[in-house]
Design a protein around this motif. Structure first.
Motif, PDB file in Angstrom:
ATOM      1  N   ARG A 141       0.834  -1.201   0.000  1.00 31.79           N
ATOM      2  CA  ARG A 141       0.000   0.000   0.000  1.00 31.79           C
ATOM      3  C   ARG A 141       0.867   1.248   0.000  1.00 31.79           C
ATOM      4  O   ARG A 141       0.591   2.222  -0.701  1.00 31.79           O
ATOM      5  CB  ARG A 141      -0.908   0.002   1.231  1.00 31.79           C
ATOM      6  CG  ARG A 141      -2.094  -0.936   1.134  1.00 31.79           C
ATOM      7  CD  ARG A 141      -2.857  -0.968   2.448  1.00 31.79           C
ATOM      8  NE  ARG A 141      -4.009  -1.855   2.354  1.00 31.79           N
ATOM      9  CZ  ARG A 141      -4.637  -2.365   3.389  1.00 31.79           C
ATOM     10  NH1 ARG A 141      -4.196  -2.092   4.628  1.00 31.79           N
ATOM     11  NH2 ARG A 141      -5.678  -3.156   3.240  1.00 31.79           N
ATOM     12  N   ASP A 146      -2.238   1.184  -3.461  1.00 29.98           N
ATOM     13  CA  ASP A 146      -3.358   0.249  -3.598  1.00 29.98           C
ATOM     14  C   ASP A 146      -4.034   0.059  -2.246  1.00 29.98           C
ATOM     15  O   ASP A 146      -3.410  -0.384  -1.284  1.00 29.98           O
ATOM     16  CB  ASP A 146      -2.834  -1.097  -4.106  1.00 29.98           C
ATOM     17  CG  ASP A 146      -3.937  -2.130  -4.304  1.00 29.98           C
ATOM     18  OD1 ASP A 146      -5.123  -1.756  -4.158  1.00 29.98           O
ATOM     19  OD2 ASP A 146      -3.612  -3.297  -4.573  1.00 29.98           O
ATOM     20  N   ASP A 147      -5.330   0.404  -2.159  1.00 32.22           N
ATOM     21  CA  ASP A 147      -6.029   0.301  -0.881  1.00 32.22           C
ATOM     22  C   ASP A 147      -7.028  -0.857  -0.866  1.00 32.22           C
ATOM     23  O   ASP A 147      -8.032  -0.815  -0.154  1.00 32.22           O
ATOM     24  CB  ASP A 147      -6.751   1.607  -0.544  1.00 32.22           C
ATOM     25  CG  ASP A 147      -7.769   2.002  -1.604  1.00 32.22           C
ATOM     26  OD1 ASP A 147      -7.855   1.306  -2.640  1.00 32.22           O
ATOM     27  OD2 ASP A 147      -8.479   3.010  -1.400  1.00 32.22           O
ATOM     28  N   THR A 148      -6.744  -1.899  -1.657  1.00 34.42           N
ATOM     29  CA  THR A 148      -7.604  -3.080  -1.666  1.00 34.42           C
ATOM     30  C   THR A 148      -7.658  -3.677  -0.261  1.00 34.42           C
ATOM     31  O   THR A 148      -6.628  -3.812   0.404  1.00 34.42           O
ATOM     32  CB  THR A 148      -7.055  -4.143  -2.639  1.00 34.42           C
ATOM     33  OG1 THR A 148      -6.948  -3.571  -3.933  1.00 34.42           O
ATOM     34  CG2 THR A 148      -7.973  -5.362  -2.671  1.00 34.42           C
TER      35      THR A 148
END
Length: 208
Positions: A141, A146-148
């Motif tokens: 992150r 990427d904040d999945t």
């Protein structure tokens, strides 16, 4: 002893979830007053207000109940492990470690029993795996934005810094618990944070 029912098939039943939650809370309360090894099924059942047969409908013994109680709390807690890749927020990052050590301190008797030399391999492996995934995802992150949402059931690649971070954090926490928590959670957070961050600074230098 009654046979333990197939709990996976019952998880959708709110009555089962309530009973299991009540048994877990009861054990956590009992451990505050005495050693886990001295707590019996009868002790838990009486305090929870259920019969022994009801206890055995859900858990084989007190040790399995302790494992369930720990893993449930760990699942709620694991997001408190800091994202090791985040280096530019030193004022906020220690709060996550403080939450982690404060939680362990509040339930020291239970965690000392299951993480210690005579503890539960299942709980230790559960903590290690979830902490490794959290560290790996946190670093990604920080690097990619990427904040999945974190999927703790997913198979992550072999990542030495993430595995080292997880193992180091578990080792420090276990040693602290076994010594009777001689330092405060705040002190533990302050001492541990720079050690974990050094792993990722060293990893960057190795890649340069």
């Amino acid at each position: 002893m009654a046979l333990t029912r197939d709990r996976k098939s019952d998880l959708s039943d709110p009555r089962v979830r309530r009973t299991q939650a009540a048994l877990q809370r009861t054990l956590i309360d009992l451990v505050q007053d005495g050693d886990l090894s001295r707590i019996s099924v009868a002790d838990v059942a009486e305090r929870a207000g259920v019969s022994r047969s009801t206890f055995y409908d859900h858990y084989r013994d007190v040790h399995e109940l302790a494992e369930a109680a720990c893993t449930t709390m760990i699942d709620d807690l694991i997001e408190a492990i800091p994202d090791p890749g985040v280096r530019d927020v030193p004022d906020t990052a220690p709060d996550t470690l403080l939450t982690f050590f404060t939680h362990l301190d509040e339930h020291a008797g239970l965690y000392r029993s299951v993480l210690g030399p005579q503890g539960s391999a299942r709980v230790i492996n559960h903590v290690r795996r979830h902490a490794t995934v959290a560290a790996y995802v946190g670093a990604r992150r920080a690097a990619t934005g990427d904040d999945t949402p974190t999927d703790y059931t997913a198979q992550t690649p072999h990542d030495v810094p993430a595995a080292f971070t997880a193992g180091a954090l578990i080792g420090v926490a276990t040693d602290w618990l076994q010594h009777g928590c001689p330092r405060s959670p705040a002190e533990m957070a302050a001492l541990t944070r720079p050690l974990l961050m050094a792993v990722y600074r060293g990893d960057d230098h190795a890649e340069a």
